[in-house]
Enzyme design. Structure first.
Site, PDB file in Angstrom:
ATOM      1  N   HIS A 100       0.638  -5.260  -1.588  1.00  0.00           N
ATOM      2  CA  HIS A 100       1.223  -4.162  -0.811  1.00  0.00           C
ATOM      3  C   HIS A 100       2.245  -3.401  -1.660  1.00  0.00           C
ATOM      4  O   HIS A 100       2.225  -2.178  -1.722  1.00  0.00           O
ATOM      5  CB  HIS A 100       1.883  -4.734   0.447  1.00  0.00           C
ATOM      6  CG  HIS A 100       2.643  -3.739   1.258  1.00  0.00           C
ATOM      7  ND1 HIS A 100       2.144  -3.176   2.410  1.00  0.00           N
ATOM      8  CD2 HIS A 100       3.882  -3.204   1.089  1.00  0.00           C
ATOM      9  CE1 HIS A 100       3.045  -2.331   2.914  1.00  0.00           C
ATOM     10  NE2 HIS A 100       4.109  -2.345   2.129  1.00  0.00           N
ATOM     11  N   GLU A 101       3.136  -4.140  -2.316  1.00  0.00           N
ATOM     12  CA  GLU A 101       4.166  -3.489  -3.142  1.00  0.00           C
ATOM     13  C   GLU A 101       3.549  -2.810  -4.359  1.00  0.00           C
ATOM     14  O   GLU A 101       3.978  -1.725  -4.762  1.00  0.00           O
ATOM     15  CB  GLU A 101       5.230  -4.506  -3.562  1.00  0.00           C
ATOM     16  CG  GLU A 101       5.966  -5.170  -2.399  1.00  0.00           C
ATOM     17  CD  GLU A 101       6.624  -4.184  -1.448  1.00  0.00           C
ATOM     18  OE1 GLU A 101       7.011  -3.073  -1.883  1.00  0.00           O
ATOM     19  OE2 GLU A 101       6.763  -4.504  -0.258  1.00  0.00           O
ATOM     20  N   HIS A 104       2.360   0.571  -3.409  1.00  0.00           N
ATOM     21  CA  HIS A 104       3.377   1.633  -3.394  1.00  0.00           C
ATOM     22  C   HIS A 104       3.513   2.263  -4.785  1.00  0.00           C
ATOM     23  O   HIS A 104       3.689   3.470  -4.913  1.00  0.00           O
ATOM     24  CB  HIS A 104       4.740   1.067  -2.971  1.00  0.00           C
ATOM     25  CG  HIS A 104       4.895   0.912  -1.492  1.00  0.00           C
ATOM     26  ND1 HIS A 104       4.677   1.935  -0.600  1.00  0.00           N
ATOM     27  CD2 HIS A 104       5.281  -0.165  -0.744  1.00  0.00           C
ATOM     28  CE1 HIS A 104       4.917   1.501   0.632  1.00  0.00           C
ATOM     29  NE2 HIS A 104       5.270   0.238   0.578  1.00  0.00           N
ATOM     30  N   GLU A 157       3.117   3.239   4.291  1.00  0.00           N
ATOM     31  CA  GLU A 157       2.965   1.811   4.549  1.00  0.00           C
ATOM     32  C   GLU A 157       1.515   1.454   4.840  1.00  0.00           C
ATOM     33  O   GLU A 157       1.010   0.425   4.376  1.00  0.00           O
ATOM     34  CB  GLU A 157       3.867   1.381   5.710  1.00  0.00           C
ATOM     35  CG  GLU A 157       5.353   1.439   5.395  1.00  0.00           C
ATOM     36  CD  GLU A 157       5.751   0.629   4.174  1.00  0.00           C
ATOM     37  OE1 GLU A 157       5.158  -0.452   3.928  1.00  0.00           O
ATOM     38  OE2 GLU A 157       6.648   1.070   3.445  1.00  0.00           O
TER      39      GLU A 157
END
Length: 204
Positions: A100-101, A104, A157
């Protein structure tokens, strides 16, 4: 694959990440467990290798904070709190959080936010020159814009969620393990009497 306007170059992103590393460690502290740091870095590198930026020099760091959170800085700098690690039940869940990070960073969400801030700021400055009403409220508007861009949007997100699952799956992890992470975070929030734990407030 979309065309976008950006005022922040990849080189600037790398510099932002490099410059931000020491302040992050000064604020949170480095978690003093070399074996665990190495483990998280190994999982992170495995997931990053199948991302859209496999050749970026990725950095994965555990910070000494009991809060349940993880965050990314431009240029491939990913941070996970010891508080979050304490609640993960498998390597697949860790891979999902790191993915997930990583998402980003690969999606350049920080660069997009900085570009929006600069464009809106330029628009306010121009408006202040041509309108006394805009000039009168420009200070408040600048503050509001600063608050508006503090956190990633829900769209960002959702994109990071999708990329996180994609990357973790490509790295060989079972994507069915990832939803359990969010159930765990919800339980943490309910047990502490909070509406949302720290992770969910910054990752809506």
């Amino acid at each position: 694959g979309r065309r976008e306007i950006t005022l922040v170059s990849p080189e600037q992103e790398l510099e932002i990440g490099r410059q931000g590393y020491a302040p992050v460690l000064a604020e949170y502290g480095l978690y003093d467990d070399a074996a665990l740091q190495s483990y998280v870095n190994t999982v992170g590198q495995r997931v990053a290798k199948v991302s859209h930026l496999p050749d970026l020099e990725w950095h994965f760091t555990i910070v000494d904070d009991p809060a349940v959170n993880a965050f990314a800085m431009p240029g491939g700098y990913i941070y996970v709190t010891r508080g979050l690690l304490a609640h993960l039940g498998s390597e697949g869940q860790l891979a999902g959080v790191l993915g997930h990070e990583i998402g980003h960073v690969t999606r350049r969400h920080s660069a997009a936010q900085m570009t929006q801030q600069q464009l809106y700021g330029a628009g306010l400055a121009l408006g202040s020159l041509v309108s006394q009403t805009v000039a009168r409220y420009s200070g408040a508007a600048q503050q509001a814009l600063g608050l508006m861009f503090l956190k990633f949007s829900r769209t960002d997100e959702s994109q990071a969620d999708e990329l996180g699952v994609e990357y973790a799956t490509k790295a060989g992890y079972d994507p069915r393990e990832i939803p359990a992470t969010y159930r765990t975070l919800q339980r943490i929030g309910e047990a502490s009497g909070q509406q949302l734990p720290g992770f969910m407030s910054t990752h809506p």
